[in-house]
Design a protein around this motif. Structure first.
Motif, PDB file in Angstrom:
ATOM      1  N   ASP A 117     -12.085   8.130  -7.360  1.00  0.00           N
ATOM      2  CA  ASP A 117     -11.021   8.804  -6.807  1.00  0.00           C
ATOM      3  C   ASP A 117      -9.825   8.130  -6.559  1.00  0.00           C
ATOM      4  O   ASP A 117      -8.734   8.368  -5.777  1.00  0.00           O
ATOM      5  CB  ASP A 117     -11.710   9.060  -5.220  1.00  0.00           C
ATOM      6  N   ALA A 118      -9.715   6.924  -7.139  1.00  0.00           N
ATOM      7  CA  ALA A 118      -8.468   6.160  -7.420  1.00  0.00           C
ATOM      8  C   ALA A 118      -7.461   6.506  -8.236  1.00  0.00           C
ATOM      9  O   ALA A 118      -7.442   7.189  -9.037  1.00  0.00           O
ATOM     10  CB  ALA A 118      -8.847   4.692  -7.550  1.00  0.00           C
ATOM     11  N   ALA A 119      -6.222   6.030  -8.017  1.00  0.00           N
ATOM     12  CA  ALA A 119      -4.963   6.145  -8.664  1.00  0.00           C
ATOM     13  C   ALA A 119      -4.113   5.093  -8.436  1.00  0.00           C
ATOM     14  O   ALA A 119      -3.569   4.779  -7.384  1.00  0.00           O
ATOM     15  CB  ALA A 119      -4.363   7.434  -8.251  1.00  0.00           C
ATOM     16  N   PHE A 120      -4.137   4.257  -9.786  1.00  0.00           N
ATOM     17  CA  PHE A 120      -3.715   2.926  -9.182  1.00  0.00           C
ATOM     18  C   PHE A 120      -1.961   3.224  -9.877  1.00  0.00           C
ATOM     19  O   PHE A 120      -1.787   3.616 -11.190  1.00  0.00           O
ATOM     20  CB  PHE A 120      -4.342   1.910 -10.027  1.00  0.00           C
ATOM     21  N   TYR A 121      -1.035   2.588  -9.167  1.00  0.00           N
ATOM     22  CA  TYR A 121       0.202   2.420  -9.668  1.00  0.00           C
ATOM     23  C   TYR A 121       0.338   0.984  -9.971  1.00  0.00           C
ATOM     24  O   TYR A 121       0.145   0.110  -9.193  1.00  0.00           O
ATOM     25  CB  TYR A 121       1.380   2.791  -8.596  1.00  0.00           C
ATOM     26  N   PHE A 122       1.036   0.540 -10.904  1.00  0.00           N
ATOM     27  CA  PHE A 122       1.330  -0.797 -11.374  1.00  0.00           C
ATOM     28  C   PHE A 122       2.924  -0.774 -11.904  1.00  0.00           C
ATOM     29  O   PHE A 122       3.545  -0.126 -12.320  1.00  0.00           O
ATOM     30  CB  PHE A 122       0.422  -1.399 -12.354  1.00  0.00           C
ATOM     31  N   VAL A 123       3.155  -2.231 -11.609  1.00  0.00           N
ATOM     32  CA  VAL A 123       4.492  -2.692 -12.043  1.00  0.00           C
ATOM     33  C   VAL A 123       4.327  -4.131 -12.660  1.00  0.00           C
ATOM     34  O   VAL A 123       3.865  -4.969 -12.070  1.00  0.00           O
ATOM     35  CB  VAL A 123       5.597  -2.890 -11.034  1.00  0.00           C
ATOM     36  N   SER A 124       4.697  -4.359 -13.711  1.00  0.00           N
ATOM     37  CA  SER A 124       4.720  -5.823 -14.203  1.00  0.00           C
ATOM     38  C   SER A 124       6.333  -6.339 -14.859  1.00  0.00           C
ATOM     39  O   SER A 124       7.162  -5.403 -15.178  1.00  0.00           O
ATOM     40  CB  SER A 124       3.778  -5.925 -15.732  1.00  0.00           C
ATOM     41  N   ALA A 125       6.411  -7.409 -14.943  1.00  0.00           N
ATOM     42  CA  ALA A 125       7.742  -8.000 -14.940  1.00  0.00           C
ATOM     43  C   ALA A 125       7.319  -9.423 -15.781  1.00  0.00           C
ATOM     44  O   ALA A 125       6.452 -10.111 -15.559  1.00  0.00           O
ATOM     45  CB  ALA A 125       8.549  -8.338 -13.713  1.00  0.00           C
ATOM     46  N   PRO A 126       8.534  -9.636 -16.743  1.00  0.00           N
ATOM     47  CA  PRO A 126       8.256 -10.945 -17.452  1.00  0.00           C
ATOM     48  C   PRO A 126       8.288 -12.136 -16.593  1.00  0.00           C
ATOM     49  O   PRO A 126       8.973 -12.172 -15.334  1.00  0.00           O
ATOM     50  CB  PRO A 126       9.555 -11.163 -18.277  1.00  0.00           C
ATOM     51  N   ALA A 127       7.399 -13.036 -16.538  1.00  0.00           N
ATOM     52  CA  ALA A 127       7.190 -14.255 -15.812  1.00  0.00           C
ATOM     53  C   ALA A 127       7.117 -15.568 -16.503  1.00  0.00           C
ATOM     54  O   ALA A 127       6.888 -15.721 -17.764  1.00  0.00           O
ATOM     55  CB  ALA A 127       5.630 -14.145 -15.237  1.00  0.00           C
ATOM     56  N   HIS A 128       7.703 -16.623 -15.790  1.00  0.00           N
ATOM     57  CA  HIS A 128       7.832 -18.044 -16.575  1.00  0.00           C
ATOM     58  C   HIS A 128       6.926 -18.798 -15.886  1.00  0.00           C
ATOM     59  O   HIS A 128       6.959 -20.068 -16.344  1.00  0.00           O
ATOM     60  CB  HIS A 128       9.371 -18.577 -15.933  1.00  0.00           C
ATOM     61  N   ALA A 129       6.033 -18.382 -15.037  1.00  0.00           N
ATOM     62  CA  ALA A 129       5.062 -19.521 -14.138  1.00  0.00           C
ATOM     63  C   ALA A 129       4.031 -18.580 -14.040  1.00  0.00           C
ATOM     64  O   ALA A 129       3.872 -17.314 -14.035  1.00  0.00           O
ATOM     65  CB  ALA A 129       5.631 -20.128 -13.219  1.00  0.00           C
ATOM     66  N   THR A 130       2.889 -19.247 -13.673  1.00  0.00           N
ATOM     67  CA  THR A 130       1.371 -18.373 -13.413  1.00  0.00           C
ATOM     68  C   THR A 130       1.288 -18.742 -11.754  1.00  0.00           C
ATOM     69  O   THR A 130       1.206 -19.805 -11.340  1.00  0.00           O
ATOM     70  CB  THR A 130       0.419 -18.935 -14.258  1.00  0.00           C
ATOM     71  N   TYR A 131       1.121 -17.665 -11.000  1.00  0.00           N
ATOM     72  CA  TYR A 131       0.855 -18.033  -9.580  1.00  0.00           C
ATOM     73  C   TYR A 131      -0.656 -16.947  -9.362  1.00  0.00           C
ATOM     74  O   TYR A 131      -0.887 -16.233  -9.953  1.00  0.00           O
ATOM     75  CB  TYR A 131       1.919 -17.378  -8.853  1.00  0.00           C
ATOM     76  N   PRO A 132      -1.355 -17.588  -8.227  1.00  0.00           N
ATOM     77  CA  PRO A 132      -2.635 -16.759  -8.103  1.00  0.00           C
ATOM     78  C   PRO A 132      -2.673 -15.509  -7.822  1.00  0.00           C
ATOM     79  O   PRO A 132      -1.642 -14.924  -7.263  1.00  0.00           O
ATOM     80  CB  PRO A 132      -3.140 -17.827  -6.728  1.00  0.00           C
ATOM     81  N   THR A 133      -3.808 -14.990  -8.348  1.00  0.00           N
ATOM     82  CA  THR A 133      -3.988 -13.293  -7.709  1.00  0.00           C
ATOM     83  C   THR A 133      -4.311 -13.369  -6.506  1.00  0.00           C
ATOM     84  O   THR A 133      -5.007 -13.992  -5.790  1.00  0.00           O
ATOM     85  CB  THR A 133      -5.197 -12.888  -8.844  1.00  0.00           C
ATOM     86  N   THR A 134      -3.661 -12.221  -5.607  1.00  0.00           N
ATOM     87  CA  THR A 134      -3.649 -12.149  -4.237  1.00  0.00           C
ATOM     88  C   THR A 134      -3.857 -10.689  -3.848  1.00  0.00           C
ATOM     89  O   THR A 134      -3.279  -9.976  -4.212  1.00  0.00           O
ATOM     90  CB  THR A 134      -2.454 -12.833  -3.641  1.00  0.00           C
ATOM     91  N   HIS A 135      -4.966 -10.357  -3.173  1.00  0.00           N
ATOM     92  CA  HIS A 135      -5.405  -9.100  -2.438  1.00  0.00           C
ATOM     93  C   HIS A 135      -4.372  -8.922  -1.389  1.00  0.00           C
ATOM     94  O   HIS A 135      -4.243  -9.860  -0.438  1.00  0.00           O
ATOM     95  CB  HIS A 135      -6.669  -9.117  -2.081  1.00  0.00           C
ATOM     96  N   LEU A 136      -3.813  -7.631  -1.269  1.00  0.00           N
ATOM     97  CA  LEU A 136      -2.847  -7.336  -0.106  1.00  0.00           C
ATOM     98  C   LEU A 136      -3.404  -6.125   0.503  1.00  0.00           C
ATOM     99  O   LEU A 136      -3.047  -5.142   0.045  1.00  0.00           O
ATOM    100  CB  LEU A 136      -1.483  -7.286  -0.594  1.00  0.00           C
ATOM    101  N   SER A 137      -3.984  -6.279   1.728  1.00  0.00           N
ATOM    102  CA  SER A 137      -4.593  -5.233   2.400  1.00  0.00           C
ATOM    103  C   SER A 137      -3.332  -4.437   3.346  1.00  0.00           C
ATOM    104  O   SER A 137      -2.859  -5.265   4.232  1.00  0.00           O
ATOM    105  CB  SER A 137      -5.677  -5.820   3.476  1.00  0.00           C
ATOM    106  N   HIS A 138      -3.102  -3.068   3.047  1.00  0.00           N
ATOM    107  CA  HIS A 138      -2.275  -2.616   3.792  1.00  0.00           C
ATOM    108  C   HIS A 138      -2.322  -2.670   5.237  1.00  0.00           C
ATOM    109  O   HIS A 138      -1.210  -3.225   5.840  1.00  0.00           O
ATOM    110  CB  HIS A 138      -2.048  -1.047   3.371  1.00  0.00           C
ATOM    111  N   PRO A 139      -3.380  -2.448   5.941  1.00  0.00           N
ATOM    112  CA  PRO A 139      -3.531  -2.729   7.242  1.00  0.00           C
ATOM    113  C   PRO A 139      -3.225  -4.167   7.755  1.00  0.00           C
ATOM    114  O   PRO A 139      -2.912  -4.287   9.079  1.00  0.00           O
ATOM    115  CB  PRO A 139      -4.902  -2.237   7.609  1.00  0.00           C
ATOM    116  N   GLU A 140      -3.351  -5.054   7.178  1.00  0.00           N
ATOM    117  CA  GLU A 140      -3.161  -6.437   7.370  1.00  0.00           C
ATOM    118  C   GLU A 140      -1.812  -7.206   7.255  1.00  0.00           C
ATOM    119  O   GLU A 140      -1.630  -8.140   7.720  1.00  0.00           O
ATOM    120  CB  GLU A 140      -4.116  -7.318   6.638  1.00  0.00           C
ATOM    121  N   VAL A 141      -0.760  -6.231   6.602  1.00  0.00           N
ATOM    122  CA  VAL A 141       0.343  -6.499   6.382  1.00  0.00           C
ATOM    123  C   VAL A 141       1.196  -6.254   7.544  1.00  0.00           C
ATOM    124  O   VAL A 141       1.339  -4.776   7.955  1.00  0.00           O
ATOM    125  CB  VAL A 141       1.134  -5.963   5.087  1.00  0.00           C
ATOM    126  N   GLU A 142       1.964  -6.967   8.349  1.00  0.00           N
ATOM    127  CA  GLU A 142       2.787  -6.478   9.583  1.00  0.00           C
ATOM    128  C   GLU A 142       4.148  -5.979   8.979  1.00  0.00           C
ATOM    129  O   GLU A 142       4.805  -6.453   8.584  1.00  0.00           O
ATOM    130  CB  GLU A 142       3.171  -7.897  10.137  1.00  0.00           C
TER     131      GLU A 142
END
Length: 271
Positions: A117-142
């Motif tokens: 039932d999912a529909a994933f929207y994604f955006v990618s951009a060129p990156a000069h460095a590597t940063y950790p993968t991070t989950h972002l829960s909508h209800p937990e974002v103020e």
């Protein structure tokens, strides 16, 4: 499948037909069951796309236009689920995403999508460095409260990646939810002289529309948009809109820097 969009000059937009505006800036049809569909824009070389796994698994493609063996070999990625519950696999690790939950994925990872039932929207951009993968829960974002009921622009701004707290190379993204009874988003408008911004309008009813305004401040144009359609806003273009019913939009940016407040307000008398 991926489409390629080329940069357009401000003067060409002033005289463009409605069909030409839609061909250059409107992005329909990203969400097709069982497919991954993308658009590569030469404005800051962003890739935007939709993945609808249905009953299977879909991998994030390494399209030829990117020029690498894997999509994220030299890129970073933001994902937001605009459908029902599903999950994203990052180097085999499962991240559950519910409606409007987000995920930041660092450079060099392998990504796949699952969820009937999912529909994933994604955006990618060129990156000069590597940063950790991070989950972002909508209800937990103020959320940040913006606008007023009397101005018909009351809204809640959810900042997922915005140059603070979560570190990225250039990518910023989040969700803005328009309050019931309000219609305007990002009003008064502004410009991002050093960054391209993309909007994806979501959670509209079938019969509702958003009138999205673009162009230079003194020569604005508009696009009429449906649910789950995106629009590319070059650095010289304003971005603002008004809807006929309740809706939300996903904003994403990439460019010279990732300072969220790097913007130029536009006075209403200049429109």
């Amino acid at each position: 499948m991926i489409d390629v969009r080329y940069s357009a000059s401000p003067s060409s937009v002033e005289t463009a037909t409605s069909a030409e505006l839609r061909d250059n800036f409107l992005v329909p049809g990203l969400f097709r069951p069982g497919q991954v569909h993308g658009v590569y824009t030469h404005d800051d070389r962003l890739v935007i796309g939709g993945a609808v796994p249905a009953e299977g698994q879909l991998e994030l493609p390494a399209w030829d236009v990117i020029g690498t063996d894997t999509h994220l070999e030299r890129r970073e990625l933001g994902v937001i689920n605009v459908g029902g519950a599903g999950h994203v696999l990052v180097d085999g690790e499962k991240f559950e995403l519910h409606h409007l939950d987000g995920l930041f994925v660092g450079r060099g990872c392998e990504v796949a999508f699952e969820g009937a039932d999912a529909a994933f929207y994604f955006v990618s951009a060129p990156a000069h460095a590597t940063y950790p993968t991070t989950h972002l829960s909508h209800p937990e974002v103020e959320p940040v409260a913006l606008g007023t009921p009397s101005g018909a622009n009351e809204r809640s701004l959810y900042r997922y990646a915005w140059g603070q707290e979560l570190e990225t190379s250039v990518l910023q993204f989040g969700v803005t939810v328009i309050a019931d009874g309000s219609v305007w988003n990002t009003f008064p408008p502004h410009l991002h002289d050093r960054r391209t911004e993309v909007y994806l309008y979501v959670d509209l009813d079938e019969d509702d529309r958003v009138f999205h305004f673009m162009g230079q401040p003194g020569a604005t144009r508009h696009l009429v948009m449906r649910n789950r359609e995106a629009v590319i806003s070059p650095p010289w273009s304003i971005h603002s809109g008004a809807g006929t019913g309740s809706y939300a939009f996903i904003w994403a940016m990439g460019g010279e820097n990732n300072a969220y407040t790097d913007l130029s307000p536009v006075a209403l008398e200049d429109l």
